[in-house]
Design a protein around this motif. Sequence first.
Motif, PDB file in Angstrom:
ATOM      1  N   ALA A  81      17.786 -11.826  -4.348  1.00  0.00           N
ATOM      2  CA  ALA A  81      17.170 -10.687  -3.819  1.00  0.00           C
ATOM      3  C   ALA A  81      18.541  -9.720  -3.147  1.00  0.00           C
ATOM      4  CB  ALA A  81      16.051 -10.816  -2.843  1.00  0.00           C
ATOM      5  N   MET A  82      19.334 -10.699  -2.253  1.00  0.00           N
ATOM      6  CA  MET A  82      20.173 -10.094  -1.780  1.00  0.00           C
ATOM      7  C   MET A  82      21.547  -9.651  -2.755  1.00  0.00           C
ATOM      8  SD  MET A  82      20.908 -12.408   1.778  1.00  0.00           S
ATOM      9  CE  MET A  82      20.768 -14.101   1.051  1.00  0.00           C
ATOM     10  N   ALA A  83      21.622 -10.493  -3.682  1.00  0.00           N
ATOM     11  CA  ALA A  83      22.519  -9.995  -4.552  1.00  0.00           C
ATOM     12  C   ALA A  83      22.320  -8.658  -5.314  1.00  0.00           C
ATOM     13  CB  ALA A  83      22.972 -11.269  -5.625  1.00  0.00           C
ATOM     14  N   ALA A  84      20.841  -8.625  -5.754  1.00  0.00           N
ATOM     15  CA  ALA A  84      20.244  -7.609  -6.460  1.00  0.00           C
ATOM     16  C   ALA A  84      20.382  -6.400  -5.600  1.00  0.00           C
ATOM     17  CB  ALA A  84      19.033  -7.989  -7.206  1.00  0.00           C
ATOM     18  N   ALA A  85      20.249  -6.388  -4.399  1.00  0.00           N
ATOM     19  CA  ALA A  85      20.287  -5.371  -3.344  1.00  0.00           C
ATOM     20  C   ALA A  85      21.481  -4.696  -3.183  1.00  0.00           C
ATOM     21  CB  ALA A  85      19.776  -5.814  -1.934  1.00  0.00           C
ATOM     22  N   ASP A  86      22.557  -5.640  -3.280  1.00  0.00           N
ATOM     23  CA  ASP A  86      23.934  -5.156  -3.191  1.00  0.00           C
ATOM     24  C   ASP A  86      24.384  -4.259  -4.192  1.00  0.00           C
ATOM     25  OD1 ASP A  86      24.397  -6.295  -0.699  1.00  0.00           O
ATOM     26  OD2 ASP A  86      25.400  -8.263  -1.464  1.00  0.00           O
ATOM     27  N   GLN A  87      23.878  -4.912  -5.593  1.00  0.00           N
ATOM     28  CA  GLN A  87      24.190  -4.064  -6.825  1.00  0.00           C
ATOM     29  C   GLN A  87      23.499  -2.802  -6.592  1.00  0.00           C
ATOM     30  OE1 GLN A  87      23.356  -5.984 -10.190  1.00  0.00           O
ATOM     31  NE2 GLN A  87      23.779  -7.987  -9.397  1.00  0.00           N
ATOM     32  N   PRO A 103      20.586   3.932  10.891  1.00  0.00           N
ATOM     33  CA  PRO A 103      19.950   2.471  10.217  1.00  0.00           C
ATOM     34  C   PRO A 103      18.390   2.670  10.167  1.00  0.00           C
ATOM     35  CG  PRO A 103      20.779   2.276  12.439  1.00  0.00           C
ATOM     36  CD  PRO A 103      21.219   3.381  11.893  1.00  0.00           C
ATOM     37  N   PHE A 104      17.938   3.437  11.073  1.00  0.00           N
ATOM     38  CA  PHE A 104      16.465   3.627  10.951  1.00  0.00           C
ATOM     39  C   PHE A 104      15.780   4.326   9.775  1.00  0.00           C
ATOM     40  CE2 PHE A 104      17.512   2.542  15.256  1.00  0.00           C
ATOM     41  CZ  PHE A 104      16.516   1.674  15.824  1.00  0.00           C
ATOM     42  N   SER A 105      16.846   5.110   9.029  1.00  0.00           N
ATOM     43  CA  SER A 105      16.314   5.718   7.968  1.00  0.00           C
ATOM     44  C   SER A 105      16.314   4.854   6.780  1.00  0.00           C
ATOM     45  CB  SER A 105      17.381   6.970   7.694  1.00  0.00           C
ATOM     46  OG  SER A 105      18.703   6.616   7.229  1.00  0.00           O
ATOM     47  N   VAL A 106      16.603   3.717   6.770  1.00  0.00           N
ATOM     48  CA  VAL A 106      16.641   2.793   5.727  1.00  0.00           C
ATOM     49  C   VAL A 106      15.941   1.521   6.001  1.00  0.00           C
ATOM     50  CG1 VAL A 106      18.020   1.281   3.981  1.00  0.00           C
ATOM     51  CG2 VAL A 106      18.971   3.511   5.059  1.00  0.00           C
ATOM     52  N   GLY A 107      14.685   1.501   4.936  1.00  0.00           N
ATOM     53  CA  GLY A 107      13.901   0.279   5.035  1.00  0.00           C
ATOM     54  C   GLY A 107      13.839  -0.708   3.776  1.00  0.00           C
ATOM     55  N   VAL A 108      13.121  -1.781   3.703  1.00  0.00           N
ATOM     56  CA  VAL A 108      13.193  -2.787   2.787  1.00  0.00           C
ATOM     57  C   VAL A 108      11.748  -3.068   2.496  1.00  0.00           C
ATOM     58  CG1 VAL A 108      14.114  -4.954   2.027  1.00  0.00           C
ATOM     59  CG2 VAL A 108      15.306  -3.617   3.537  1.00  0.00           C
ATOM     60  N   VAL A 109      11.173  -3.015   1.222  1.00  0.00           N
ATOM     61  CA  VAL A 109       9.905  -3.925   0.820  1.00  0.00           C
ATOM     62  C   VAL A 109      10.221  -4.866  -0.289  1.00  0.00           C
ATOM     63  CG1 VAL A 109       9.300  -1.610  -0.439  1.00  0.00           C
ATOM     64  CG2 VAL A 109       7.482  -3.437   0.419  1.00  0.00           C
ATOM     65  N   THR A 110       9.716  -5.802  -0.244  1.00  0.00           N
ATOM     66  CA  THR A 110       9.859  -6.628  -1.494  1.00  0.00           C
ATOM     67  C   THR A 110       8.425  -7.359  -1.747  1.00  0.00           C
ATOM     68  OG1 THR A 110      10.360  -8.722  -0.298  1.00  0.00           O
ATOM     69  CG2 THR A 110      12.298  -7.550  -0.928  1.00  0.00           C
ATOM     70  N   ALA A 147      10.920 -13.594   3.521  1.00  0.00           N
ATOM     71  CA  ALA A 147      12.283 -14.121   3.672  1.00  0.00           C
ATOM     72  C   ALA A 147      13.244 -12.746   3.045  1.00  0.00           C
ATOM     73  CB  ALA A 147      12.431 -15.429   3.361  1.00  0.00           C
ATOM     74  N   SER A 148      13.164 -12.543   1.858  1.00  0.00           N
ATOM     75  CA  SER A 148      14.046 -11.775   1.232  1.00  0.00           C
ATOM     76  C   SER A 148      13.954 -10.400   2.094  1.00  0.00           C
ATOM     77  CB  SER A 148      13.424 -11.421  -0.219  1.00  0.00           C
ATOM     78  OG  SER A 148      13.818 -12.647  -0.753  1.00  0.00           O
ATOM     79  N   THR A 149      12.973  -9.802   2.262  1.00  0.00           N
ATOM     80  CA  THR A 149      12.956  -8.678   3.085  1.00  0.00           C
ATOM     81  C   THR A 149      13.753  -8.644   4.411  1.00  0.00           C
ATOM     82  OG1 THR A 149      10.780  -7.663   2.090  1.00  0.00           O
ATOM     83  CG2 THR A 149      11.251  -6.955   4.531  1.00  0.00           C
ATOM     84  N   GLY A 150      13.406  -9.758   5.274  1.00  0.00           N
ATOM     85  CA  GLY A 150      13.943  -9.942   6.348  1.00  0.00           C
ATOM     86  C   GLY A 150      15.550 -10.086   6.175  1.00  0.00           C
ATOM     87  N   GLN A 151      16.014 -10.888   5.363  1.00  0.00           N
ATOM     88  CA  GLN A 151      17.257 -11.260   5.271  1.00  0.00           C
ATOM     89  C   GLN A 151      18.196 -10.054   4.858  1.00  0.00           C
ATOM     90  OE1 GLN A 151      18.726 -13.561   6.708  1.00  0.00           O
ATOM     91  NE2 GLN A 151      17.605 -15.384   6.710  1.00  0.00           N
ATOM     92  N   ILE A 152      17.558  -9.325   3.986  1.00  0.00           N
ATOM     93  CA  ILE A 152      18.287  -8.003   3.522  1.00  0.00           C
ATOM     94  C   ILE A 152      18.442  -7.040   4.753  1.00  0.00           C
ATOM     95  CG2 ILE A 152      18.098  -5.947   2.142  1.00  0.00           C
ATOM     96  CD1 ILE A 152      16.683  -7.740  -0.224  1.00  0.00           C
ATOM     97  N   SER A 153      17.498  -7.011   5.552  1.00  0.00           N
ATOM     98  CA  SER A 153      17.357  -5.867   6.507  1.00  0.00           C
ATOM     99  C   SER A 153      18.195  -6.432   7.597  1.00  0.00           C
ATOM    100  CB  SER A 153      16.041  -5.667   6.975  1.00  0.00           C
ATOM    101  OG  SER A 153      15.541  -6.955   7.601  1.00  0.00           O
ATOM    102  N   ILE A 154      18.407  -7.656   7.984  1.00  0.00           N
ATOM    103  CA  ILE A 154      19.163  -8.105   9.056  1.00  0.00           C
ATOM    104  C   ILE A 154      20.832  -8.159   8.589  1.00  0.00           C
ATOM    105  CG2 ILE A 154      20.028 -10.380   9.912  1.00  0.00           C
ATOM    106  CD1 ILE A 154      17.157 -11.196   9.961  1.00  0.00           C
ATOM    107  N   ARG A 155      21.113  -8.285   7.143  1.00  0.00           N
ATOM    108  CA  ARG A 155      22.315  -8.611   6.660  1.00  0.00           C
ATOM    109  C   ARG A 155      23.071  -7.007   6.539  1.00  0.00           C
ATOM    110  NH1 ARG A 155      23.688  -9.187   0.693  1.00  0.00           N
ATOM    111  NH2 ARG A 155      25.794 -10.066   0.535  1.00  0.00           N
ATOM    112  N   ARG A 156      22.310  -6.312   6.097  1.00  0.00           N
ATOM    113  CA  ARG A 156      22.526  -4.863   6.002  1.00  0.00           C
ATOM    114  C   ARG A 156      22.432  -3.875   7.251  1.00  0.00           C
ATOM    115  NH1 ARG A 156      25.018  -4.064   0.767  1.00  0.00           N
ATOM    116  NH2 ARG A 156      25.327  -2.054   1.648  1.00  0.00           N
ATOM    117  N   GLY A 157      21.569  -4.325   8.231  1.00  0.00           N
ATOM    118  CA  GLY A 157      21.242  -3.685   9.421  1.00  0.00           C
ATOM    119  C   GLY A 157      20.476  -2.399   9.442  1.00  0.00           C
ATOM    120  N   PHE A 158      19.517  -2.776   8.302  1.00  0.00           N
ATOM    121  CA  PHE A 158      18.298  -1.693   8.154  1.00  0.00           C
ATOM    122  C   PHE A 158      17.343  -1.925   9.262  1.00  0.00           C
ATOM    123  CE2 PHE A 158      19.640  -2.210   3.450  1.00  0.00           C
ATOM    124  CZ  PHE A 158      20.935  -1.214   3.506  1.00  0.00           C
ATOM    125  N   LYS A 159      16.942  -0.959   9.748  1.00  0.00           N
ATOM    126  CA  LYS A 159      15.897  -0.764  10.876  1.00  0.00           C
ATOM    127  C   LYS A 159      14.710   0.046  10.369  1.00  0.00           C
ATOM    128  CE  LYS A 159      19.351  -1.972  14.266  1.00  0.00           C
ATOM    129  NZ  LYS A 159      19.954  -1.743  15.481  1.00  0.00           N
TER     130      LYS A 159
END
Length: 416
Positions: A81-87, A103-110, A147-159
Motif C-alpha cells: 500500500a505504501m509503495a502504491a500510494a507513493d506511485q 495537510p488537512f486537505s488530504v485524506g486516506v481510505v483503504t 494499518a495501511s490507512t494509518g501508516q500512509i497518513s502518518i508517513r506522508r503527514g496527511f490529516k
Amino acid sequence: MSEPHPRRAAITGIGLVAPNGTSTETFWKSTREGISVLDRITREGCGHLPLRVAGEVRDFDPPTVVEERYLVQTDRFTHFAMAAADQALDDAGLDRTETDAAPFSVGVVTAAGSGGGEFGQRELQQLWDKGSRFVGPYQSIAWFYAASTGQISIRRGFKGPCGVVAADEAGGLDALAHAARAVRRGTDVMVAGATEAPLAPYSMVCQLGYEELSAVDDPERAYRPFTASACGFVPAEGGAMLVVEAETSARRRGAPVRATLAGYAATFTGASRWEQSREGLAQAIRGALDEAGCAPEEIDVVFADALGVPEADRAEALAIADALGAHGSRVPVTAPKTAIGRSYSAAPVLDVAAAVLALEHGLIPPTPNVFDICHELDLVTSRARAAELRTALVLSRGLMGSNSALVLRLGAGDAS
C-alpha cells in the motif's frame, strides 16, 4: 437520472503492485498482452497445503521503497500500500511541498479483507516458541485492517478524513466510493484503494474453508470463469492505490484528469448465495448508472467480477443482461484478473486501474486462459480488442455477499 455534482471526483494518479507488474507501465503491458502469471505457490511453509496456484508478487523489494522504521512496524500488505500510494501521488504530480502546506486537505481510505497475516503469524510463533518477551510491540497494530490507512497518513503527514473498509472483495470499490463522497463533501484529495497479502501459511489455511477456491494445480486451468470448466477462483496478492481529487482542484494545479468516478451503488445478498446475487448485482448496476446519469447503452466495456464458480458466473451474466437490457449481450466484457488471480478487496481496484488505462488507450484487455464461453456474453478473449471507449462499468462481489458496481468516465465526463 441524477444531476451532475459540482465537485466531481476525478482520478489523477494510479499506483500499483501486482503479480504482473510493480509499476503502471509494466502492469498495463502485461494486461493488454494477456500475459498470465499464475503459477505454483513458492512461499515458504505452503508446500503441504492443498491450495497450489496463486498470483504472487515476486518483483518487489520492500527496503528499496519503504523506510526501515516503517518496515519493522508493518506487514507485507501495508508495504504494498505504501509503495502504491507513493506511485499514485507521483503520478498525480502531488509533491511534499503541496501536501505539507495543506495537510488537512488530504485524506486516506483503504479496504482490507484479511489484514496482516504474515506479520501476525511470525509474532505468534515467537510467542509460542520463545515466550511473550519475544513478541514485538508492533504486533498490536501491524495485523490490523486499518494499518495501511494509518501508516500512509502518518508517513506522508496527511490529516484529512481517513478510514478503512473492512469487507470482502467488493470492499475495494466501496473504498473508492468513500473517497469520492469525501471529495464531494469538501476534501480536496483522497488517497484510496486496497492491497492484500493473503499468501502466508496462516492466511492460506484460513482460506481453505472457501468452497469457491480452486484446488486445481495446473496454472492454465485453475481459474476459468464463464466456461464449462470453471472450477473456482485463484487467490492473489498485491493491489492498487489511486489519487482521487476534486476535478476543480486538479484543474487548478494543472493535473490531467484521467477518469471520473461517475456513479456507484452497492447491495447485499448473503454469503455464497450466488443465485440471489443476480438480483443484487443487477440492482447495484442500476444504482450506479442512475448516479452517473448514464443510460445502459452508454456503457462501452464491462470489467466483470468473474468468480469462476458456475452458479456465480451464470448469475453475473444474467445480472448484466437484466441491468443493461439488449445492450448486455452486445457490450464487450473482460476479466483480466484471470491472468493474476483475485486479490480479494484489492481485485476490483486493480480492475479500476485497468479500466482507466483501457479508456485512455482505446483498448480492451483480454481474459487470459478462457476460451469455451458458455454464457451469453461478448467476452474478450485471446487478444486485446481496439474500441472507442468513453465509459466503463466495473463489477465486484464478495464471498460474504456484497455486490458493488462503479461507473467510470474517461477524462472529464459530464456526470459526477
